[in-house]
Design an enzyme around this catalytic site. Structure first.
Site, short mmCIF file in Angstrom:
data_model
loop_
_atom_site.label_atom_id
_atom_site.label_comp_id
_atom_site.label_asym_id
_atom_site.label_seq_id
_atom_site.Cartn_x
_atom_site.Cartn_y
_atom_site.Cartn_z
N LYS A 48 0.84 -1.20 0.00
CA LYS A 48 0.00 0.00 0.00
C LYS A 48 0.88 1.26 0.00
O LYS A 48 0.61 2.22 -0.73
CB LYS A 48 -0.95 -0.01 1.21
CG LYS A 48 -2.06 -1.05 1.07
CD LYS A 48 -2.85 -1.32 2.35
CE LYS A 48 -3.82 -2.47 2.11
NZ LYS A 48 -4.60 -2.85 3.29
N GLN A 92 -4.72 -1.57 9.40
CA GLN A 92 -4.66 -2.91 8.81
C GLN A 92 -5.28 -3.93 9.77
O GLN A 92 -4.97 -3.94 10.96
CB GLN A 92 -3.20 -3.27 8.50
CG GLN A 92 -3.02 -4.60 7.76
CD GLN A 92 -3.61 -4.61 6.36
OE1 GLN A 92 -3.69 -3.58 5.69
NE2 GLN A 92 -4.04 -5.78 5.91
N ASP A 115 -11.24 2.79 3.95
CA ASP A 115 -11.64 1.38 3.89
C ASP A 115 -13.15 1.24 3.72
O ASP A 115 -13.64 0.17 3.37
CB ASP A 115 -11.25 0.67 5.20
CG ASP A 115 -10.00 -0.18 5.07
OD1 ASP A 115 -9.77 -0.72 3.97
OD2 ASP A 115 -9.28 -0.33 6.08
N1 GUN Z 1 -7.12 -6.89 5.92
C1 GUN Z 1 -7.48 -7.61 4.82
N2 GUN Z 1 -8.12 -6.84 3.93
C2 GUN Z 1 -8.16 -5.60 4.46
C3 GUN Z 1 -8.68 -4.35 3.99
O1 GUN Z 1 -9.26 -4.23 2.91
N3 GUN Z 1 -8.51 -3.30 4.83
C4 GUN Z 1 -7.90 -3.41 6.04
N4 GUN Z 1 -7.80 -2.33 6.78
N5 GUN Z 1 -7.41 -4.55 6.50
C5 GUN Z 1 -7.54 -5.63 5.71
#
Ligand code: GUN
Length: 277
Positions: A48, A92, A115
């Site tokens: 990311k 995350q 998100d």
């Molecule tokens: N863990 C797995 N997929 C995601 C996501 O799309 N966002 C976040 N914040 N954590 C994740």
């Protein structure tokens, strides 16, 4: 049979975003918080951060110890809520067990919730008035759009009912005019339900769960699963080798949904920036 090349679609999205960023007077800013050092989460967060750099975003990668207290984590989120350089905040998941995931998500300012997990944003998605939409399901909708298939009236089956993927995915498909069936690990006759589906989206995290003969001829198959076999090989939730015999369109793992989730996060961060201006 056609491959839905998520890697290529994501690259195009990033190129388009990079062009838009060049014209802005300030770089959109994304903060990503990683708690602990789970290997998969560490890789996702790094990807990311790299994607942000590629498109010219300002990015902050914040690593916190797995021992962080609930209040310390909330204070960090509040600090970022009040930081004008930051347009998007992503924590995350999953978080260590002693932390209240829901409370953390609800503390993120809804306009910085890139998100799309905050109840305000999920609520808007339910009402088909969403602005910031969860990245993976939104990325899947972008992939489906590239097939040119009209989803109105189509039978879509979502396998998996998580807050991150399955539930918002079902809502996205409903919003697009499809007839949606949501399956979970207790669903009876899963193969029978899948055999009637025009579109299948699978997000359960079980390697090779979906067999080729469960797929209707010509169906679209989107595989959200990422599973590491003992050999080290990454595979999806769909048994790709048998699935390609029936699928009309299929997304591979790796190189399918994964890069789309990250490119969509950048899209959402740009949206959050524009909303805040
Ligand atoms: N863990 C797995 N997929 C995601 C996501 O799309 N966002 C976040 N914040 N954590 C994740």
């Amino acid at each position: 049979m056609n491959i839905i090349d998520g890697k290529q679609i994501a690259q195009k999205l990033r190129n388009d975003i990079a062009k838009k960023v060049e014209k802005l007077d300030r770089a959109p800013g994304l903060a990503v918080i990683l708690v602990g050092d789970d290997p998969a989460s560490t890789i996702y967060v790094r990807n990311k951060d790299n994607a942000c750099k590629e498109v010219g975003f300002y990015s902050e990668k914040i690593n916190k110890s797995a021992n962080i207290t609930q209040q310390e984590l909330l204070d960090e989120v509040i600090r970022l809520n009040n930081d004008d350089k930051i347009d998007g905040i992503l924590v995350q998941l999953p978080l260590p067990k002693h932390l209240d995931t829901n409370l953390v998500i609800e503390t993120i300012s809804p306009e910085k919730d890139v998100d799309g997990f905050h109840s305000e944003n999920i609520g808007k998605l339910m009402q088909n008035k969403a602005n910031l939409r969860p990245c993976t399901p939104k990325g899947v909708m972008t992939m489906l759009a590239t097939t040119g298939i009209d989803l109105i009236g189509k039978d879509c089956v979502v396998v998996g009912a998580s807050n991150i993927v399955g539930r918002p995915m079902a809502m996205e498909l409903l919003n697009a005019g499809a007839t949606v069936t949501i399956c979970n690990s207790k669903t009876q006759d899963l193969s029978g339900k899948l055999q009637r589906a025009d579109v299948i989206v699978v997000a359960v995290g079980v390697a090779h769960l979906i067999k080729g003969d469960w797929i209707k001829k010509g169906a679209v198959v989107i595989d959200v699963g990422i599973n590491r076999l003992e050999t080290g090989k990454l595979v999806g939730d769909v048994d790709f080798e048998s699935a390609i015999k029936n699928a009309g369109w299929i997304s591979p793992v790796p190189g399918g949904v994964g890069p789309m989730t990250i490119a969509t996060l950048l899209e959402n961060t740009l949206t959050a920036y524009q909303n805040r201006k």
